[in-house]
Scaffold this motif. Structure first.
Motif, PDB file in Angstrom:
ATOM      1  N   MET B   1       0.853  -1.196   0.000  1.00  0.00           N
ATOM      2  CA  MET B   1       0.000   0.000   0.000  1.00  0.00           C
ATOM      3  C   MET B   1       0.884   1.239   0.000  1.00  0.00           C
ATOM      4  N   HIS B   2       1.050   1.831  -1.189  1.00  0.00           N
ATOM      5  CA  HIS B   2       1.884   3.022  -1.290  1.00  0.00           C
ATOM      6  C   HIS B   2       1.029   4.238  -1.580  1.00  0.00           C
ATOM      7  N   GLU B   3      -0.287   4.079  -1.449  1.00  0.00           N
ATOM      8  CA  GLU B   3      -1.190   5.179  -1.798  1.00  0.00           C
ATOM      9  C   GLU B   3      -1.021   6.388  -0.878  1.00  0.00           C
ATOM     10  N   LEU B   4      -0.606   6.130   0.385  1.00  0.00           N
ATOM     11  CA  LEU B   4      -0.440   7.283   1.281  1.00  0.00           C
ATOM     12  C   LEU B   4       0.702   8.172   0.800  1.00  0.00           C
ATOM     13  N   SER B   5       1.805   7.562   0.391  1.00  0.00           N
ATOM     14  CA  SER B   5       2.894   8.425  -0.077  1.00  0.00           C
ATOM     15  C   SER B   5       2.533   9.107  -1.397  1.00  0.00           C
ATOM     16  N   ILE B   6       1.734   8.441  -2.227  1.00  0.00           N
ATOM     17  CA  ILE B   6       1.243   9.077  -3.460  1.00  0.00           C
ATOM     18  C   ILE B   6       0.324  10.254  -3.093  1.00  0.00           C
ATOM     19  N   ALA B   7      -0.566  10.017  -2.119  1.00  0.00           N
ATOM     20  CA  ALA B   7      -1.498  11.073  -1.702  1.00  0.00           C
ATOM     21  C   ALA B   7      -0.737  12.278  -1.156  1.00  0.00           C
ATOM     22  N   MET B   8       0.329  12.001  -0.410  1.00  0.00           N
ATOM     23  CA  MET B   8       1.129  13.112   0.123  1.00  0.00           C
ATOM     24  C   MET B   8       1.795  13.887  -1.014  1.00  0.00           C
ATOM     25  N   GLY B   9       2.188  13.160  -2.052  1.00  0.00           N
ATOM     26  CA  GLY B   9       2.755  13.814  -3.237  1.00  0.00           C
ATOM     27  C   GLY B   9       1.731  14.701  -3.932  1.00  0.00           C
ATOM     28  N   ILE B  10       0.487  14.241  -3.973  1.00  0.00           N
ATOM     29  CA  ILE B  10      -0.588  15.021  -4.606  1.00  0.00           C
ATOM     30  C   ILE B  10      -0.838  16.304  -3.811  1.00  0.00           C
ATOM     31  N   VAL B  11      -0.919  16.146  -2.484  1.00  0.00           N
ATOM     32  CA  VAL B  11      -1.173  17.302  -1.616  1.00  0.00           C
ATOM     33  C   VAL B  11      -0.030  18.317  -1.749  1.00  0.00           C
ATOM     34  N   GLU B  12       1.187  17.809  -1.770  1.00  0.00           N
ATOM     35  CA  GLU B  12       2.350  18.688  -1.905  1.00  0.00           C
ATOM     36  C   GLU B  12       2.315  19.473  -3.222  1.00  0.00           C
ATOM     37  N   ALA B  13       2.018  18.746  -4.310  1.00  0.00           N
ATOM     38  CA  ALA B  13       1.971  19.394  -5.628  1.00  0.00           C
ATOM     39  C   ALA B  13       0.875  20.452  -5.657  1.00  0.00           C
ATOM     40  N   ALA B  14      -0.290  20.110  -5.101  1.00  0.00           N
ATOM     41  CA  ALA B  14      -1.415  21.057  -5.113  1.00  0.00           C
ATOM     42  C   ALA B  14      -1.110  22.273  -4.245  1.00  0.00           C
ATOM     43  N   MET B  15      -0.485  22.041  -3.096  1.00  0.00           N
ATOM     44  CA  MET B  15      -0.150  23.163  -2.199  1.00  0.00           C
ATOM     45  C   MET B  15       0.849  24.101  -2.860  1.00  0.00           C
ATOM     46  N   ASP B  16       1.793  23.501  -3.545  1.00  0.00           N
ATOM     47  CA  ASP B  16       2.813  24.272  -4.233  1.00  0.00           C
ATOM     48  C   ASP B  16       2.186  25.183  -5.296  1.00  0.00           C
ATOM     49  N   GLU B  17       1.289  24.605  -6.097  1.00  0.00           N
ATOM     50  CA  GLU B  17       0.613  25.394  -7.133  1.00  0.00           C
ATOM     51  C   GLU B  17      -0.262  26.487  -6.512  1.00  0.00           C
TER      52      GLU B  17
END
Lengths: 226, 114
Positions: B1-17
């Motif tokens: 289950m690597h979805e949490l680290s993927i989700a954190m990547g999504i949140v990071e990318a969205a926050m950055d934008e």
């Protein structure tokens, strides 16, 4: 508050990993080392297979291995018996290797001193498929004891790999392994995939696979020098 | 289950934008390929966890599932696969592994409020 509006951003979520993987691939290419990663479920015989691979390539080539595992250094200890340089990457709770972990682990290694580098991923048929490690070749292993339809149960990992290796062939009689069914299952998710069927324990089929690796290395070097 | 680290990547990318544009994100639009190796339901669950204590807390993750598209060498056409268990042309049944689409894991757009 104003109405929400939609803005297009188009960002690859795994960009950071992909950037590092690309840098690793360039580094491997420049050093002339051929990098093979191994993925499989836990217990498919990855470590035995890798130990035999290292031992049998060693008279002709300079080889080394990185081994990913959640915990324990048992695999690295086993592989060290081959006398090849081996480094363990303990991932803790992480279920896969990422390119940055490979990059960190390689920091104090001189890649120019190597012909082959093997990267054993964490035993897992799901998560490693998303992460490029900069490898030249990804092997997916499946043992004859696992059931012939494994490729169709885990199509993404088989699709992301270049070569399939069927291990523990010495047990195929005992478990009535259906070779045709396994080959069809692989073909259905990855048409034309190269398949090796072997036994690391008895050595059956190993030389064909090792010759294949030798040719891959030679081809890569021919490209570098041309 | 690597979805949490993927989700954190999504949140990071969205926050950055969002930071760059000085906006508040109410929803993230994600393109998720059938061959991305990421499970939608696990990702939706992980997204909520990843958003906690960030400016994205309470935002929604909207996932557009992208099917696998291959090139059929027989028909010389792009074809959408019905299933990732069968890499053959749905029209002529020729096996094909030439993937044109389906590995996406992309933050495509953000719904924002000023």
């Amino acid at each position: 508050m104003s109405e929400p509006r939609l803005i297009e951003v188009r960002r690859n979520v795994l960009k950071q990993n992909d950037v590092i993987a690309r840098a690793l691939r360039d580094q491997f290419h420049a050093a002339g080392v051929f990098v093979v990663s191994l993925v499989s479920s836990p217990g498919s015989g990855k470590t035995t297979f890798l130990e035999k691979t290292l031992t049998q390539l060693q008279p002709r080539y300079r080889v080394a291995a990185l081994v990913g595992d959640l915990a324990t250094e048992n695999d690295a200890v086993r592989l060290a018996r081959s006398k090849a340089p081996v480094k363990q990457i303990t991932t803790g709770t992480l279920c896969h290797l990422e390119a940055a972990m490979v990059q960190n682990a390689l920091q104090d290694w001189d890649l120019h001193q190597l012909d082959f580098l093997f990267i054993e991923n964490v035993g897992n048929l799901v998560c490693p498929s998303s992460y490029d490690l900069g490898e030249n070749l990804r092997l997916v292993l499946m043992s004859v004891t696992e059931g012939e339809d494994k490729p169709q149960k885990y199509p993404t990992i088989f699709n992301s790999a270049d070569v399939a290796v069927i291990t523990k062939n010495e047990l195929s009689g005992a478990v009535e392994f259906d070779w045709d069914a396994a080959r069809k299952s692989i073909e259905s998710v990855r048409p034309g995939m190269r398949i090796f069927r072997l036994s690391a324990k008895t050595g059956e089929g190993m030389s064909e696979y090792l010759d294949f690796l030798s040719r891959q290395l030679a081809e890569q070097r021919a490209v570098v020098h041309s | 289950m690597h979805e949490l680290s993927i989700a954190m990547g999504i949140v990071e990318a969205a926050m950055d934008e969002a930071r760059q544009r000085n906006v508040q994100v109410s929803a993230v639009h994600l393109r998720l390929g059938a061959l991305s190796g990421v499970v939608k339901d696990a990702l939706l669950f992980s997204y909520e966890v990843a958003c906690q204590d960030t400016p994205l807390e309470g935002s929604r993750l909207l996932i557009e599932e992208i099917p696998v598209m291959v090139f059929c060498p027989q028909c010389k056409e792009k074809r959408v696969l019905e299933s990732v268990q069968l890499f053959s042309c749905p029209e002529c049944a020729s096996p094909t592994g030439e993937v044109l689409q389906g590995k996406e894991l992309e933050v495509y757009a953000l719904e924002v409020e000023e």
